[in-house]
Design a protein around this motif. Structure first.
Motif, PDB file in Angstrom:
ATOM      1  N   ILE A 460       0.839  -1.210   0.000  1.00  0.00           N
ATOM      2  CA  ILE A 460       0.000   0.000   0.000  1.00  0.00           C
ATOM      3  C   ILE A 460       0.870   1.255   0.000  1.00  0.00           C
ATOM      4  O   ILE A 460       0.619   2.209  -0.754  1.00  0.00           O
ATOM      5  CB  ILE A 460      -0.945  -0.006   1.217  1.00  0.00           C
ATOM      6  CG1 ILE A 460      -1.964  -1.150   1.079  1.00  0.00           C
ATOM      7  CG2 ILE A 460      -1.676   1.330   1.345  1.00  0.00           C
ATOM      8  CD1 ILE A 460      -2.758  -1.431   2.338  1.00  0.00           C
ATOM      9  N   ILE A 461       1.904   1.277   0.845  1.00  0.00           N
ATOM     10  CA  ILE A 461       2.796   2.442   0.926  1.00  0.00           C
ATOM     11  C   ILE A 461       3.482   2.685  -0.418  1.00  0.00           C
ATOM     12  O   ILE A 461       3.563   3.829  -0.893  1.00  0.00           O
ATOM     13  CB  ILE A 461       3.848   2.245   2.032  1.00  0.00           C
ATOM     14  CG1 ILE A 461       3.195   2.327   3.413  1.00  0.00           C
ATOM     15  CG2 ILE A 461       4.968   3.284   1.921  1.00  0.00           C
ATOM     16  CD1 ILE A 461       4.137   1.995   4.559  1.00  0.00           C
ATOM     17  N   THR A 462       3.970   1.617  -1.029  1.00  0.00           N
ATOM     18  CA  THR A 462       4.682   1.760  -2.308  1.00  0.00           C
ATOM     19  C   THR A 462       3.769   2.324  -3.387  1.00  0.00           C
ATOM     20  O   THR A 462       4.144   3.263  -4.105  1.00  0.00           O
ATOM     21  CB  THR A 462       5.239   0.398  -2.767  1.00  0.00           C
ATOM     22  OG1 THR A 462       6.083  -0.141  -1.748  1.00  0.00           O
ATOM     23  CG2 THR A 462       6.047   0.554  -4.047  1.00  0.00           C
ATOM     24  N   LEU A 463       2.572   1.764  -3.501  1.00  0.00           N
ATOM     25  CA  LEU A 463       1.623   2.259  -4.506  1.00  0.00           C
ATOM     26  C   LEU A 463       1.306   3.735  -4.284  1.00  0.00           C
ATOM     27  O   LEU A 463       1.261   4.533  -5.229  1.00  0.00           O
ATOM     28  CB  LEU A 463       0.337   1.442  -4.463  1.00  0.00           C
ATOM     29  CG  LEU A 463       0.246   0.226  -5.388  1.00  0.00           C
ATOM     30  CD1 LEU A 463      -1.124  -0.420  -5.276  1.00  0.00           C
ATOM     31  CD2 LEU A 463       0.522   0.605  -6.831  1.00  0.00           C
ATOM     32  N   ALA A 464       1.093   4.105  -3.028  1.00  0.00           N
ATOM     33  CA  ALA A 464       0.748   5.495  -2.700  1.00  0.00           C
ATOM     34  C   ALA A 464       1.876   6.448  -3.100  1.00  0.00           C
ATOM     35  O   ALA A 464       1.635   7.494  -3.721  1.00  0.00           O
ATOM     36  CB  ALA A 464       0.456   5.621  -1.204  1.00  0.00           C
ATOM     37  N   PHE A 465       3.114   6.076  -2.786  1.00  0.00           N
ATOM     38  CA  PHE A 465       4.252   6.942  -3.107  1.00  0.00           C
ATOM     39  C   PHE A 465       4.499   7.005  -4.616  1.00  0.00           C
ATOM     40  O   PHE A 465       4.875   8.056  -5.150  1.00  0.00           O
ATOM     41  CB  PHE A 465       5.511   6.464  -2.382  1.00  0.00           C
ATOM     42  CG  PHE A 465       5.672   7.041  -1.011  1.00  0.00           C
ATOM     43  CD1 PHE A 465       6.150   8.325  -0.833  1.00  0.00           C
ATOM     44  CD2 PHE A 465       5.332   6.300   0.119  1.00  0.00           C
ATOM     45  CE1 PHE A 465       6.292   8.870   0.438  1.00  0.00           C
ATOM     46  CE2 PHE A 465       5.466   6.831   1.386  1.00  0.00           C
ATOM     47  CZ  PHE A 465       5.947   8.122   1.561  1.00  0.00           C
ATOM     48  N   LEU A 466       4.292   5.901  -5.308  1.00  0.00           N
ATOM     49  CA  LEU A 466       4.503   5.891  -6.759  1.00  0.00           C
ATOM     50  C   LEU A 466       3.498   6.799  -7.465  1.00  0.00           C
ATOM     51  O   LEU A 466       3.866   7.574  -8.364  1.00  0.00           O
ATOM     52  CB  LEU A 466       4.387   4.462  -7.299  1.00  0.00           C
ATOM     53  CG  LEU A 466       5.558   3.508  -7.007  1.00  0.00           C
ATOM     54  CD1 LEU A 466       5.211   2.100  -7.466  1.00  0.00           C
ATOM     55  CD2 LEU A 466       6.838   3.988  -7.683  1.00  0.00           C
ATOM     56  N   VAL A 467       2.230   6.720  -7.061  1.00  0.00           N
ATOM     57  CA  VAL A 467       1.192   7.565  -7.670  1.00  0.00           C
ATOM     58  C   VAL A 467       1.450   9.025  -7.336  1.00  0.00           C
ATOM     59  O   VAL A 467       1.326   9.915  -8.200  1.00  0.00           O
ATOM     60  CB  VAL A 467      -0.205   7.118  -7.194  1.00  0.00           C
ATOM     61  CG1 VAL A 467      -1.270   8.114  -7.687  1.00  0.00           C
ATOM     62  CG2 VAL A 467      -0.522   5.726  -7.704  1.00  0.00           C
ATOM     63  N   LEU A 468       1.825   9.310  -6.082  1.00  0.00           N
ATOM     64  CA  LEU A 468       2.136  10.685  -5.684  1.00  0.00           C
ATOM     65  C   LEU A 468       3.316  11.223  -6.494  1.00  0.00           C
ATOM     66  O   LEU A 468       3.290  12.368  -6.978  1.00  0.00           O
ATOM     67  CB  LEU A 468       2.458  10.721  -4.179  1.00  0.00           C
ATOM     68  CG  LEU A 468       2.805  12.105  -3.601  1.00  0.00           C
ATOM     69  CD1 LEU A 468       1.617  13.043  -3.745  1.00  0.00           C
ATOM     70  CD2 LEU A 468       3.196  11.975  -2.133  1.00  0.00           C
ATOM     71  N   ALA A 469       4.334  10.400  -6.645  1.00  0.00           N
ATOM     72  CA  ALA A 469       5.528  10.804  -7.409  1.00  0.00           C
ATOM     73  C   ALA A 469       5.180  11.065  -8.870  1.00  0.00           C
ATOM     74  O   ALA A 469       5.761  11.947  -9.514  1.00  0.00           O
ATOM     75  CB  ALA A 469       6.597   9.733  -7.309  1.00  0.00           C
ATOM     76  N   MET A 470       4.221  10.308  -9.391  1.00  0.00           N
ATOM     77  CA  MET A 470       3.814  10.481 -10.784  1.00  0.00           C
ATOM     78  C   MET A 470       3.290  11.905 -11.019  1.00  0.00           C
ATOM     79  O   MET A 470       3.583  12.536 -12.033  1.00  0.00           O
ATOM     80  CB  MET A 470       2.748   9.433 -11.128  1.00  0.00           C
ATOM     81  CG  MET A 470       2.229   9.484 -12.555  1.00  0.00           C
ATOM     82  SD  MET A 470       0.780  10.567 -12.726  1.00  0.00           S
ATOM     83  CE  MET A 470      -0.378   9.759 -11.617  1.00  0.00           C
ATOM     84  N   PHE A 471       2.547  12.434 -10.033  1.00  0.00           N
ATOM     85  CA  PHE A 471       2.043  13.804 -10.139  1.00  0.00           C
ATOM     86  C   PHE A 471       3.142  14.835  -9.903  1.00  0.00           C
ATOM     87  O   PHE A 471       3.202  15.865 -10.569  1.00  0.00           O
ATOM     88  CB  PHE A 471       0.897  14.030  -9.130  1.00  0.00           C
ATOM     89  CG  PHE A 471      -0.369  13.315  -9.491  1.00  0.00           C
ATOM     90  CD1 PHE A 471      -1.149  13.744 -10.564  1.00  0.00           C
ATOM     91  CD2 PHE A 471      -0.801  12.217  -8.758  1.00  0.00           C
ATOM     92  CE1 PHE A 471      -2.320  13.082 -10.897  1.00  0.00           C
ATOM     93  CE2 PHE A 471      -1.977  11.550  -9.088  1.00  0.00           C
ATOM     94  CZ  PHE A 471      -2.736  11.986 -10.163  1.00  0.00           C
ATOM     95  N   VAL A 472       4.039  14.555  -8.953  1.00  0.00           N
ATOM     96  CA  VAL A 472       5.119  15.490  -8.617  1.00  0.00           C
ATOM     97  C   VAL A 472       6.089  15.669  -9.777  1.00  0.00           C
ATOM     98  O   VAL A 472       6.543  16.774 -10.072  1.00  0.00           O
ATOM     99  CB  VAL A 472       5.878  14.997  -7.362  1.00  0.00           C
ATOM    100  CG1 VAL A 472       7.135  15.860  -7.125  1.00  0.00           C
ATOM    101  CG2 VAL A 472       4.964  15.054  -6.143  1.00  0.00           C
ATOM    102  N   TYR A 473       6.428  14.555 -10.449  1.00  0.00           N
ATOM    103  CA  TYR A 473       7.453  14.591 -11.494  1.00  0.00           C
ATOM    104  C   TYR A 473       6.872  14.756 -12.904  1.00  0.00           C
ATOM    105  O   TYR A 473       7.539  14.490 -13.889  1.00  0.00           O
ATOM    106  CB  TYR A 473       8.293  13.312 -11.454  1.00  0.00           C
ATOM    107  CG  TYR A 473       9.194  13.242 -10.251  1.00  0.00           C
ATOM    108  CD1 TYR A 473      10.369  13.969 -10.195  1.00  0.00           C
ATOM    109  CD2 TYR A 473       8.870  12.439  -9.160  1.00  0.00           C
ATOM    110  CE1 TYR A 473      11.210  13.911  -9.097  1.00  0.00           C
ATOM    111  CE2 TYR A 473       9.702  12.348  -8.048  1.00  0.00           C
ATOM    112  CZ  TYR A 473      10.860  13.090  -8.022  1.00  0.00           C
ATOM    113  OH  TYR A 473      11.699  13.025  -6.924  1.00  0.00           O
ATOM    114  N   LYS A 474       5.623  15.192 -13.017  1.00  0.00           N
ATOM    115  CA  LYS A 474       5.007  15.393 -14.350  1.00  0.00           C
ATOM    116  C   LYS A 474       5.722  16.509 -15.100  1.00  0.00           C
ATOM    117  O   LYS A 474       6.083  17.514 -14.532  1.00  0.00           O
ATOM    118  CB  LYS A 474       3.523  15.701 -14.188  1.00  0.00           C
ATOM    119  CG  LYS A 474       2.655  14.470 -14.422  1.00  0.00           C
ATOM    120  CD  LYS A 474       1.227  14.864 -14.581  1.00  0.00           C
ATOM    121  CE  LYS A 474       0.354  13.686 -14.945  1.00  0.00           C
ATOM    122  NZ  LYS A 474       0.637  13.117 -16.239  1.00  0.00           N
TER     123      LYS A 474
END
Length: 474
Positions: A460-474
């Motif tokens: 759960i933590i990994t998925l959450a950070f990956l999705v968050l990072a996807m928005f941050v690094y757009k």
């Protein structure tokens, strides 16, 4: 009266998986990619070149021979493990380990819990720097007696080693066998996405230490809460012998010297395998050692320790052989685990699984691509547990797909590394965890009971950070 279900041994589990994969070769279409260099040791597929080939269903004979071929493929690791067995058998016979453990436990009386975070952080350094995994095999027989003598159990010892290195490896910053190779095939620098990996590293390591200490404290307070309580006496007898506190050998000058050589051997091992040049370190030379050199190192150290102990050839050799025999079961497990990949490759279904991922991920939205990339790497890590092998096979395909979905390529690398790392903590195809459990005499189902909730939290933590990072690094 119904019989209670008993979990099969690691050997049976791995053999069953080989049979299942062999059956799949009769069902799953065979296919291959074209490769940049078909004769290379690590094949690099060319995106968009997947094509069906004539199927090669695996027969009963192929299933029987798969572990044998697995032995050939993993012979360097197997020899390393067997030599370590002889090395440890020699050291144990001198009484130096018993004397050292006795002294350590007495000094830490009332403060045994400090052992857990301190040793885990040492393994964390290995996980961060070079993705420490197979190298941990040498530490299982050493640390298990320490933790049992300190009032913990074998599960605690396995957790300290495997979570200590594994949680760090999931978000390693410089692992040359994962991050470096993945970045190379993705066409980006190792510095890209390092901020995300640092955050995940801190979270994972803290969580691993907390999880291990919580369980260890529970066992310390109430030994009946141990997941292997029914094996407690068997473990004490096997790892500590039939001695009591008064039977602990004296830590003489000779035994101190043996412990010094013992410790120095592991320091040299770490120096030998770290690719300092890849990490930008010029002061320390890169030796480029691998399992052949490491086996030679432990063999030489065994002889030196035998000389210090005053053993002649006719006494040393039987001791060394007996020690090697103790880890023969571990060697069998490594061969069996490797046999699964042998069957997949021979049946030409490895590339088919990869192509399925390519088809499913192509054209997905940024968020969907990020989530499905992590999910894709979970089964891929099951069938290809090797970090470098998985990166070499998948990254040339996955990195360009990320561009089409508007996702930064380093997020694909973080997803790959995290997925491969979480599988290494429990997947039966990962030889190290199966070998470690065999050394610790911890049944596979007990380990799953200890770790399954932690795995869910990590997921759960990994998925959450990956999705968050996807928005941050757009």
């Amino acid at each position: 009266m119904k019989k209670k279900f008993k979990m099969p041994t690691a050997y049976t589990i791995l053999a069953a998986i080989i049979v299942i994969v062999a059956i799949l070769t009769w069902i799953v279409p065979a296919g291959q990619y074209a490769y940049v260099n078909p004769k290379a040791t690590k094949l690099q597929p060319i995106p968009g070149t997947y094509h069906t080939v004539q199927s090669n269903p695996q027969s009963f004979k192929d299933v029987v021979l798969a572990p044998i071929t697995g032995f050939y493929d993993a012979i360097d690791v197997i020899v390393f493990v067997i030599v370590i067995g002889g090395f440890l058998g020699t050291v144990m016979k001198t009484g130096a380990i018993d004397a050292g453990i006795g002294r350590l436990v007495k000094k830490l009386e009332g403060k045994e819990s400090w052992l857990i975070p301190l040793i885990m952080l040492l393994f964390t350094l290995g996980g961060v720097a070079f993705g420490m995994d197979e190298e941990t095999l040498a530490f299982f027989p050493i640390l298990i007696p320490v933790f049992i003598a300190a009032g913990y159990d074998a599960v605690t010892a396995v957790a300290v080693i495997k979570l200590g290195s594994g949680m760090a490896t999931m978000a390693s910053l410089t692992n040359p066998f994962a991050v470096s190779i993945a970045c190379k095939f993705a066409g980006i620098s190792m510095g890209e996405g390092i901020g995300l990996r640092v955050v995940l590293l801190i979270v994972f390591v803290a969580l691993g230490i907390f999880w291990t200490m919580k369980y260890a404290d529970m066992v310390k307070k109430d030994p009946t809460k141990s997941l292997v309580y029914d094996l407690h006496e068997e473990h004490k007898k096997h790892f500590l012998g039939n001695r009591n506190e008064n039977d602990i050998p004296e830590l003489t000058g000779r035994r101190k010297l043996i412990l010094a050589v013992f410790g120095l051997t592991f320091v040299v091992m770490v120096i030998g395998i770290i690719p300092f040049s890849d990490l930008g370190i010029k002061v320390i030379p890169t030796l480029g050692w691998w399992f052949g050199e490491l086996a030679g190192l432990f063999l030489v150290s065994s002889i030196i320790i035998a000389i210090i102990a005053g053993y002649k050839e006719d006494k040393f050799l039987p001791i060394f052989v007996d020690g090697a025999r103790d880890l023969l079961g571990v060697a069998l497990i490594i061969g069996l685990a490797r046999g699964i990949t042998v069957v997949m490759n021979a049946g030409h279904i490895s590339d088919t699984v990869l192509h399925l991922g390519e088809v499913c991920l192509k054209g997905k939205s940024s968020a969907a691509f990020t989530v499905f990339t992590y999910l894709f790497y979970l089964p891929m890590s099951f069938f290809i547990p090797s970090t470098s092998g998985l990166a070499t096979v998948t990254m040339p395909i996955m990195a360009p797909l990320a561009d089409f979905s508007g996702v930064a390529r380093h997020i694909v690398i973080t997803a790959y590394q995290a997925a491969n790392g979480i599988l290494s903590l429990f997947a039966p195809t990962c030889a190290v965890i199966m070998a470690g459990l065999a050394m610790a005499r911890v049944p596979y189902d007990r380990w799953l009971k200890f770790i399954w909730k932690l795995l869910a939290i990590i997921f759960i933590i990994t998925l959450a950070f990956l999705v968050l990072a996807m928005f941050v690094y757009k």
